[in-house]
Motif scaffolding. Sequence first.
Motif, PDB file in Angstrom:
ATOM      1  N   ARG A 109      14.647   8.427 -25.267  1.00 52.72           N
ATOM      2  CA  ARG A 109      15.997   8.593 -25.819  1.00 52.72           C
ATOM      3  C   ARG A 109      16.624   7.269 -26.241  1.00 52.72           C
ATOM      4  NH1 ARG A 109      20.831  12.047 -23.239  1.00 52.72           N
ATOM      5  NH2 ARG A 109      19.603  13.664 -24.172  1.00 52.72           N
ATOM      6  N   ASP A 110      16.517   6.256 -25.418  1.00 52.91           N
ATOM      7  CA  ASP A 110      17.129   4.963 -25.742  1.00 52.91           C
ATOM      8  C   ASP A 110      16.468   4.308 -26.949  1.00 52.91           C
ATOM      9  OD1 ASP A 110      18.930   5.246 -23.632  1.00 52.91           O
ATOM     10  OD2 ASP A 110      17.662   4.121 -22.227  1.00 52.91           O
ATOM     11  N   ALA A 111      15.139   4.404 -27.015  1.00 46.19           N
ATOM     12  CA  ALA A 111      14.426   3.833 -28.157  1.00 46.19           C
ATOM     13  C   ALA A 111      14.803   4.564 -29.440  1.00 46.19           C
ATOM     14  CB  ALA A 111      12.919   3.885 -27.921  1.00 46.19           C
ATOM     15  N   ALA A 112      14.905   5.889 -29.365  1.00 47.73           N
ATOM     16  CA  ALA A 112      15.303   6.675 -30.540  1.00 47.73           C
ATOM     17  C   ALA A 112      16.718   6.320 -30.968  1.00 47.73           C
ATOM     18  CB  ALA A 112      15.188   8.166 -30.244  1.00 47.73           C
ATOM     19  N   LEU A 170      17.001   3.178 -32.928  1.00 41.69           N
ATOM     20  CA  LEU A 170      16.507   3.258 -34.301  1.00 41.69           C
ATOM     21  C   LEU A 170      17.522   3.858 -35.274  1.00 41.69           C
ATOM     22  CD1 LEU A 170      12.827   4.399 -33.753  1.00 41.69           C
ATOM     23  CD2 LEU A 170      13.589   2.225 -34.720  1.00 41.69           C
ATOM     24  N   MET A 171      18.533   4.528 -34.773  1.00 43.94           N
ATOM     25  CA  MET A 171      19.464   5.234 -35.658  1.00 43.94           C
ATOM     26  C   MET A 171      20.133   4.310 -36.670  1.00 43.94           C
ATOM     27  SD  MET A 171      19.044   8.343 -35.122  1.00 43.94           S
ATOM     28  CE  MET A 171      20.344   8.989 -36.119  1.00 43.94           C
ATOM     29  N   GLU A 172      20.652   3.194 -36.234  1.00 41.74           N
ATOM     30  CA  GLU A 172      21.339   2.288 -37.164  1.00 41.74           C
ATOM     31  C   GLU A 172      20.382   1.697 -38.193  1.00 41.74           C
ATOM     32  OE1 GLU A 172      24.098  -1.685 -37.105  1.00 41.74           O
ATOM     33  OE2 GLU A 172      24.196  -0.321 -35.396  1.00 41.74           O
ATOM     34  N   PRO A 173      19.231   1.141 -37.777  1.00 41.76           N
ATOM     35  CA  PRO A 173      18.336   0.609 -38.814  1.00 41.76           C
ATOM     36  C   PRO A 173      17.778   1.687 -39.740  1.00 41.76           C
ATOM     37  CG  PRO A 173      17.411   0.239 -36.612  1.00 41.76           C
ATOM     38  CD  PRO A 173      18.778   0.813 -36.436  1.00 41.76           C
ATOM     39  N   LEU A 174      17.537   2.889 -39.235  1.00 45.93           N
ATOM     40  CA  LEU A 174      17.054   3.964 -40.104  1.00 45.93           C
ATOM     41  C   LEU A 174      18.124   4.384 -41.100  1.00 45.93           C
ATOM     42  CD1 LEU A 174      15.022   6.180 -37.609  1.00 45.93           C
ATOM     43  CD2 LEU A 174      14.124   4.756 -39.471  1.00 45.93           C
ATOM     44  N   THR A 175      19.372   4.417 -40.660  1.00 45.33           N
ATOM     45  CA  THR A 175      20.478   4.733 -41.566  1.00 45.33           C
ATOM     46  C   THR A 175      20.566   3.689 -42.675  1.00 45.33           C
ATOM     47  OG1 THR A 175      21.677   5.855 -39.802  1.00 45.33           O
ATOM     48  CG2 THR A 175      22.973   5.136 -41.723  1.00 45.33           C
ATOM     49  N   ILE A 194      11.375   3.040 -48.218  1.00 48.11           N
ATOM     50  CA  ILE A 194      11.285   3.719 -46.914  1.00 48.11           C
ATOM     51  C   ILE A 194       9.995   3.340 -46.197  1.00 48.11           C
ATOM     52  CG2 ILE A 194      11.037   5.975 -45.802  1.00 48.11           C
ATOM     53  CD1 ILE A 194      12.999   7.020 -48.004  1.00 48.11           C
ATOM     54  N   ASN A 195       8.866   3.366 -46.898  1.00 51.46           N
ATOM     55  CA  ASN A 195       7.591   3.047 -46.274  1.00 51.46           C
ATOM     56  C   ASN A 195       7.570   1.607 -45.747  1.00 51.46           C
ATOM     57  OD1 ASN A 195       4.771   3.946 -45.700  1.00 51.46           O
ATOM     58  ND2 ASN A 195       4.334   2.169 -46.988  1.00 51.46           N
ATOM     59  N   ASP A 196       8.019   0.657 -46.559  1.00 51.35           N
ATOM     60  CA  ASP A 196       8.045  -0.745 -46.136  1.00 51.35           C
ATOM     61  C   ASP A 196       8.986  -0.937 -44.943  1.00 51.35           C
ATOM     62  OD1 ASP A 196       6.303  -1.216 -48.222  1.00 51.35           O
ATOM     63  OD2 ASP A 196       7.782  -2.235 -49.489  1.00 51.35           O
ATOM     64  N   GLY A 197      10.137  -0.263 -45.003  1.00 45.76           N
ATOM     65  CA  GLY A 197      11.105  -0.380 -43.912  1.00 45.76           C
ATOM     66  C   GLY A 197      10.575   0.201 -42.615  1.00 45.76           C
ATOM     67  N   LEU A 198       9.925   1.356 -42.693  1.00 43.57           N
ATOM     68  CA  LEU A 198       9.352   1.963 -41.487  1.00 43.57           C
ATOM     69  C   LEU A 198       8.246   1.088 -40.905  1.00 43.57           C
ATOM     70  CD1 LEU A 198       9.221   5.731 -42.497  1.00 43.57           C
ATOM     71  CD2 LEU A 198      10.729   4.662 -40.800  1.00 43.57           C
ATOM     72  N   ALA A 199       7.453   0.466 -41.765  1.00 44.31           N
ATOM     73  CA  ALA A 199       6.380  -0.418 -41.297  1.00 44.31           C
ATOM     74  C   ALA A 199       6.957  -1.601 -40.519  1.00 44.31           C
ATOM     75  CB  ALA A 199       5.542  -0.904 -42.473  1.00 44.31           C
ATOM     76  N   ARG A 200       8.131  -2.084 -40.920  1.00 50.14           N
ATOM     77  CA  ARG A 200       8.775  -3.186 -40.192  1.00 50.14           C
ATOM     78  C   ARG A 200       9.443  -2.697 -38.908  1.00 50.14           C
ATOM     79  NH1 ARG A 200       9.991  -4.693 -45.382  1.00 50.14           N
ATOM     80  NH2 ARG A 200      12.056  -3.778 -45.311  1.00 50.14           N
ATOM     81  N   LEU A 201      10.081  -1.531 -38.972  1.00 46.30           N
ATOM     82  CA  LEU A 201      10.807  -1.010 -37.803  1.00 46.30           C
ATOM     83  C   LEU A 201       9.896  -0.501 -36.697  1.00 46.30           C
ATOM     84  CD1 LEU A 201      13.693   1.000 -39.489  1.00 46.30           C
ATOM     85  CD2 LEU A 201      13.913  -1.063 -38.107  1.00 46.30           C
TER      86      LEU A 201
END
Length: 95
Positions: A13-16, A19-24, A64-71
């Motif tokens: 839960r904490d890890a998810a 991620l909310m702010e960087p995913l947004t 999105i793909n590049d961002g997810l690879a970094r996150l």
Amino acid sequence: MNEARSPGSPVDRDAAAALMEPLTGLVIRAGAGILAINRASIKINSKVDGSPVTEADLAADRIINDGLARLIPGVPVLSEERADLAKPSLRAVSF
């Protein structure tokens, strides 16, 4: 009921939540990438299945793909624009 499971442990839960702010932010950047494409001169191609794909689709997918690879490095990403690059994890079984 069978559930699809991926290897490794699920995101807690904490890890998810972390991620909310960087995913947004990633989604906002993808939207900006779409809007940056000139609609009057947009190029439209066809995917392997014959469905259309635009420069805007590809720009958003790349962001999105590049961002997810970094996150979340190491987590495989599958998208509509990259489906042809996916390799099946199971062999086809004949019955």
